[in-house]
Enzyme design. Structure first.
Site, PDB file in Angstrom:
ATOM      1  CB  SER A   1       7.483  35.564 -15.280  1.00 23.26           C
ATOM      2  OG  SER A   1       8.609  34.809 -14.892  1.00 23.26           O
TER       3      SER A   1
ATOM      4  CG  ASP B   1       2.448  30.996 -12.411  1.00 23.13           C
ATOM      5  OD1 ASP B   1       1.321  30.512 -12.138  1.00 23.13           O
ATOM      6  OD2 ASP B   1       3.164  31.554 -11.567  1.00 23.13           O
TER       7      ASP B   1
ATOM      8  CG  HIS C   1       7.565  33.683 -11.683  1.00 22.09           C
ATOM      9  ND1 HIS C   1       7.277  33.304 -12.977  1.00 22.09           N
ATOM     10  CD2 HIS C   1       6.502  33.292 -10.948  1.00 22.09           C
ATOM     11  CE1 HIS C   1       6.094  32.696 -12.996  1.00 22.09           C
ATOM     12  NE2 HIS C   1       5.609  32.690 -11.775  1.00 22.09           N
TER      13      HIS C   1
END
Length: 191
Positions: free
Chosen positions: A14, A134, A41
């Site tokens: 990310s 995540d 992401h």
């Protein structure tokens, strides 16, 4: 688990992903004998600019994943923006518009958990830099399935939250710098 049983690599990143992936992917040889699937992401209203950025710098083929596409060795597949990337039991790729997971679509957990089911002990799961949690549950699924779980050393990550969260749920994961991850993946060629 050794190099010669690896069948696929799944990576999640990310915040700081661009720099981390620019460090790892261009160094990997064209002869990499496994597919590499990546979730980064990306906001739903933006295209994933990593594909054209990396395609010109990598020896591997770099593309956006397509639904029902077989995952081929020597190819890097990125999840398209606003779609989860999953791996089917037969090793083909699938895209899903299901609800966001961890506020993200694509979500790293979705990729890692489905790839762990598809490849079991033949999977290398890697969690890189990021600013949320995540990937932690997904990496735990990789380890539980007998695969190799690798976490970017939080001290070396642009954003330590995601690798630290993955380590908290998967304390036996290998902790590597970007150079260590690159060397590990390059070693798959000689297995």
């Amino acid at each position: 688990m050794n190099h010669d049983t690896v069948r696929a690599v799944a990576i999640g990143a990310s915040a700081g992903a661009v720099q981390a992936l620019l460090h790892i992917l261009p160094s990997l040889p064209a002869a990499l004998p496994v597919p590499v699937m990546i979730v980064v992401h990306v906001p739903a209203d933006r295209d994933n600019t990593l594909v054209p950025l990396l395609d010109t710098r990598c020896q591997l083929a770099v593309k956006e994943a397509e639904d029902k596409e077989p995952a081929m060795p020597g190819t890097v597949y990125f999840a398209p923006s606003d779609y989860h990337l999953l791996v089917e039991k037969d090793g083909s790729l699938a895209l899903s518009g299901d609800e966001p997971v961890n506020y993200s679509r694509p979500a790293i957990d979705v990729l890692l958990e489905s790839a762990a089911e598809a490849f079991g002990s033949g999977l290398v799961g890697i969690v890189l830099t990021g600013a949320n949690h995540d990937g932690a549950a997904g990496l735990r699924a990789v380890a539980a399935g007998g695969g190799i779980a690798i976490v970017q050393d939080p001290a070396s990550a642009m954003s330590a939250t995601m690798p630290a969260a993955a380590l908290a749920l998967c304390p036996d994961a290998r902790v590597e710098t970007l150079d260590g991850i690159t060397a590990f993946l390059s070693g798959l060629v000689h297995a």
